[in-house]
Design a protein around this motif. Sequence first.
Motif, PDB file in Angstrom:
ATOM      1  N   LEU A  65       0.816  -1.210   0.000  1.00  0.00           N
ATOM      2  CA  LEU A  65       0.000   0.000   0.000  1.00  0.00           C
ATOM      3  C   LEU A  65       0.851   1.261   0.000  1.00  0.00           C
ATOM      4  O   LEU A  65       0.422   2.311  -0.502  1.00  0.00           O
ATOM      5  CB  LEU A  65      -0.935   0.006   1.216  1.00  0.00           C
ATOM      6  CG  LEU A  65      -1.985  -1.110   1.264  1.00  0.00           C
ATOM      7  CD1 LEU A  65      -2.813  -1.006   2.534  1.00  0.00           C
ATOM      8  CD2 LEU A  65      -2.892  -1.047   0.035  1.00  0.00           C
ATOM      9  N   ASP A  66       2.044   1.177   0.543  1.00  0.00           N
ATOM     10  CA  ASP A  66       2.927   2.341   0.610  1.00  0.00           C
ATOM     11  C   ASP A  66       3.406   2.771  -0.769  1.00  0.00           C
ATOM     12  O   ASP A  66       3.919   3.883  -0.948  1.00  0.00           O
ATOM     13  CB  ASP A  66       4.122   2.020   1.501  1.00  0.00           C
ATOM     14  CG  ASP A  66       4.883   3.269   1.911  1.00  0.00           C
ATOM     15  OD1 ASP A  66       4.299   4.366   1.805  1.00  0.00           O
ATOM     16  OD2 ASP A  66       6.046   3.158   2.319  1.00  0.00           O
ATOM     17  N   THR A  67       3.267   1.898  -1.773  1.00  0.00           N
ATOM     18  CA  THR A  67       3.675   2.253  -3.132  1.00  0.00           C
ATOM     19  C   THR A  67       2.557   2.944  -3.914  1.00  0.00           C
ATOM     20  O   THR A  67       2.778   3.379  -5.048  1.00  0.00           O
ATOM     21  CB  THR A  67       4.110   0.985  -3.904  1.00  0.00           C
ATOM     22  OG1 THR A  67       3.009   0.066  -3.984  1.00  0.00           O
ATOM     23  CG2 THR A  67       5.276   0.305  -3.206  1.00  0.00           C
ATOM     24  N   VAL A  68       1.358   3.008  -3.334  1.00  0.00           N
ATOM     25  CA  VAL A  68       0.252   3.725  -3.979  1.00  0.00           C
ATOM     26  C   VAL A  68       0.402   5.215  -3.654  1.00  0.00           C
ATOM     27  O   VAL A  68       0.325   5.614  -2.480  1.00  0.00           O
ATOM     28  CB  VAL A  68      -1.110   3.200  -3.478  1.00  0.00           C
ATOM     29  CG1 VAL A  68      -2.251   3.968  -4.153  1.00  0.00           C
ATOM     30  CG2 VAL A  68      -1.227   1.700  -3.742  1.00  0.00           C
ATOM     31  N   PRO A  69       0.636   6.078  -4.658  1.00  0.00           N
ATOM     32  CA  PRO A  69       0.931   7.497  -4.378  1.00  0.00           C
ATOM     33  C   PRO A  69      -0.120   8.186  -3.520  1.00  0.00           C
ATOM     34  O   PRO A  69       0.219   8.929  -2.589  1.00  0.00           O
ATOM     35  CB  PRO A  69       1.005   8.113  -5.788  1.00  0.00           C
ATOM     36  CG  PRO A  69       1.353   6.974  -6.688  1.00  0.00           C
ATOM     37  CD  PRO A  69       0.688   5.774  -6.097  1.00  0.00           C
ATOM     38  N   GLU A  70      -1.411   7.960  -3.839  1.00  0.00           N
ATOM     39  CA  GLU A  70      -2.466   8.646  -3.081  1.00  0.00           C
ATOM     40  C   GLU A  70      -2.442   8.253  -1.605  1.00  0.00           C
ATOM     41  O   GLU A  70      -2.538   9.096  -0.714  1.00  0.00           O
ATOM     42  CB  GLU A  70      -3.841   8.319  -3.679  1.00  0.00           C
ATOM     43  CG  GLU A  70      -4.032   8.822  -5.105  1.00  0.00           C
ATOM     44  CD  GLU A  70      -3.421   7.911  -6.148  1.00  0.00           C
ATOM     45  OE1 GLU A  70      -2.874   6.838  -5.736  1.00  0.00           O
ATOM     46  OE2 GLU A  70      -3.440   8.252  -7.335  1.00  0.00           O
ATOM     47  N   LEU A  71      -2.302   6.944  -1.346  1.00  0.00           N
ATOM     48  CA  LEU A  71      -2.265   6.485   0.047  1.00  0.00           C
ATOM     49  C   LEU A  71      -0.992   6.924   0.747  1.00  0.00           C
ATOM     50  O   LEU A  71      -1.010   7.265   1.937  1.00  0.00           O
ATOM     51  CB  LEU A  71      -2.391   4.952   0.086  1.00  0.00           C
ATOM     52  CG  LEU A  71      -3.727   4.367  -0.389  1.00  0.00           C
ATOM     53  CD1 LEU A  71      -3.684   2.846  -0.366  1.00  0.00           C
ATOM     54  CD2 LEU A  71      -4.859   4.869   0.499  1.00  0.00           C
ATOM     55  N   ALA A  72       0.123   6.880   0.017  1.00  0.00           N
ATOM     56  CA  ALA A  72       1.397   7.269   0.631  1.00  0.00           C
ATOM     57  C   ALA A  72       1.385   8.725   1.065  1.00  0.00           C
ATOM     58  O   ALA A  72       1.936   9.082   2.119  1.00  0.00           O
ATOM     59  CB  ALA A  72       2.536   7.004  -0.350  1.00  0.00           C
ATOM     60  N   GLN A  73       0.778   9.595   0.264  1.00  0.00           N
ATOM     61  CA  GLN A  73       0.724  11.013   0.617  1.00  0.00           C
ATOM     62  C   GLN A  73      -0.255  11.267   1.765  1.00  0.00           C
ATOM     63  O   GLN A  73       0.001  12.083   2.644  1.00  0.00           O
ATOM     64  CB  GLN A  73       0.314  11.841  -0.605  1.00  0.00           C
ATOM     65  CG  GLN A  73       1.364  11.845  -1.711  1.00  0.00           C
ATOM     66  CD  GLN A  73       0.898  12.598  -2.944  1.00  0.00           C
ATOM     67  OE1 GLN A  73      -0.205  13.131  -2.962  1.00  0.00           O
ATOM     68  NE2 GLN A  73       1.746  12.628  -3.965  1.00  0.00           N
ATOM     69  N   ALA A  74      -1.379  10.559   1.742  1.00  0.00           N
ATOM     70  CA  ALA A  74      -2.408  10.809   2.763  1.00  0.00           C
ATOM     71  C   ALA A  74      -2.039  10.206   4.117  1.00  0.00           C
ATOM     72  O   ALA A  74      -2.427  10.738   5.161  1.00  0.00           O
ATOM     73  CB  ALA A  74      -3.751  10.240   2.287  1.00  0.00           C
ATOM     74  N   THR A 148      13.068   3.170  -2.756  1.00  0.00           N
ATOM     75  CA  THR A 148      13.661   2.286  -3.756  1.00  0.00           C
ATOM     76  C   THR A 148      13.970   0.900  -3.205  1.00  0.00           C
ATOM     77  O   THR A 148      14.255  -0.013  -3.975  1.00  0.00           O
ATOM     78  CB  THR A 148      14.964   2.902  -4.311  1.00  0.00           C
ATOM     79  OG1 THR A 148      15.918   3.029  -3.238  1.00  0.00           O
ATOM     80  CG2 THR A 148      14.699   4.268  -4.911  1.00  0.00           C
ATOM     81  N   ILE A 149      13.925   0.728  -1.894  1.00  0.00           N
ATOM     82  CA  ILE A 149      14.244  -0.587  -1.324  1.00  0.00           C
ATOM     83  C   ILE A 149      12.986  -1.289  -0.838  1.00  0.00           C
ATOM     84  O   ILE A 149      13.039  -2.156   0.014  1.00  0.00           O
ATOM     85  CB  ILE A 149      15.251  -0.455  -0.162  1.00  0.00           C
ATOM     86  CG1 ILE A 149      14.651   0.394   0.977  1.00  0.00           C
ATOM     87  CG2 ILE A 149      16.564   0.109  -0.618  1.00  0.00           C
ATOM     88  CD1 ILE A 149      15.512   0.388   2.227  1.00  0.00           C
ATOM     89  N   VAL A 150      11.824  -0.917  -1.420  1.00  0.00           N
ATOM     90  CA  VAL A 150      10.588  -1.569  -1.034  1.00  0.00           C
ATOM     91  C   VAL A 150      10.640  -3.062  -1.359  1.00  0.00           C
ATOM     92  O   VAL A 150      10.008  -3.887  -0.699  1.00  0.00           O
ATOM     93  CB  VAL A 150       9.386  -0.898  -1.736  1.00  0.00           C
ATOM     94  CG1 VAL A 150       9.457  -1.093  -3.248  1.00  0.00           C
ATOM     95  CG2 VAL A 150       8.084  -1.459  -1.207  1.00  0.00           C
TER      96      VAL A 150
END
Length: 456
Positions: A65-74, A148-150
């Motif tokens: 989920l952390d790679t989803v831009p919208e979720l990561a920002q929110a 980058t290390i996800v």
Amino acid sequence: MSRSNPGQAMGVSNAKGQSSTLKEDSAKAFAYRLLEKGVTGDPLGRRVNLVLVVFILLTVVVALLDTVPELAQAHDRLFGMAEAIAGIVFLAEYAARLWVADLHPPLRRFGPFGARLHYALQPAALIDLLAVLPFIAAVFLPDAALKTIVIIRLVRFLKLARYSPALRSLINAIVQERHALMASFVIIFGVVLVAATGMYLVERHAQPEKFGSIPEAMWWALATLTTVGYGDVVPITPAGKVLGGVVMLTGYGLFALPIGIIATAFAREIHSREFVVTWSMVARVPLFEDLKATEVAEIAKLLRAISVPAGEVITRQGEQAESMYFIADGLVEVDLGHSKLELGEGAFFGEMAILGRRKRAATTTAQQRTSLMVLEASDLHNLMMRKPQLADRILKEAEERARLTPYDDVDIAEEELEQEEVQTAEEVEDAGQAADVAETEEPGLFVEDERKDGSS
């Protein structure tokens, strides 16, 4: 009653010796039980394993989920906190496993430092270390670099292999068949090369932009052999279409080769593991301990599996005994009348029942959902009729055991009561008094055959 003195039985002395050794480092022994004993059936260890499995799955979901831009920002702060918690937990687990590494029986001979070094180089420990690296890297790398290390965080999913026998069996199957798999991939690459070469020869003039070289034609060959057929590159000449059809048909059987190798090896691994477990359980029975390995294997084939829910009575005291039981998984309570004992994974009961004409000496009840392997007396007798030499060995051992024990009309032998003797020995003066108590307090538990022993 008073506690037993040094005059107790050897088994009790050994148990006390092991107990005193563990007390010297009880915290370490307890940590070893929590982390390493769950796979062998320890109830508390299983609970810890379950918690770790759920935690691993949650951390993998968070990493995705952390790679989803919208979720990561929110929810950037929430994701950061979750990663910090995961890192601390995995780091503590890794450190604890290193701490207790010298308690592993195969590693004890290397000493504390050597045991930890050997453990750290094992694949499971290396995966544990990779799972911790993102947390360690967070101290030295900026947030942008951490994204980058996800992929390293997703390595945590491989930690599940530690808790899944099926995953371990699959990995073992792949490792065992690695040479055959490499050979099959060499064959596949050879067919890709031949197909690309053939298509280059027949299509290079018609479609120079797509089949102008063998490396370019290899893309079409690989997509066709795998039956994917993207359709971005297709032959247009008659000869090319015929060759393409042959390559398609070849692909169906070609890629089934490594799949078949893995499937066969996986099934063999599962069967081998189950056979080793059942074989070892049968070999532990005193009545069969002098048999040859092939003879024990013949008896192991007769076992059938049953599952008993918690609270269900398996055998009742006084009923006719027609089978013996091996505990593959779970917990069973044996009610002897004057005392109770619990038997866990790997134990057996009702050994003498398979000799026929015997009564159940105790009532056994499943304490939790229990998997049992059952050996029917009738099945064993049929095998003995087909194998006279096997029958002679078993009957000879049975006669010897009947001569040494007065309990010749019940289904429980002295070896099966060994755990109960160890428990009650701590409540009497010595092992001899424990035997006297068993005979005087419950004289009706075991019926002595006076016709067999004239001196009784």
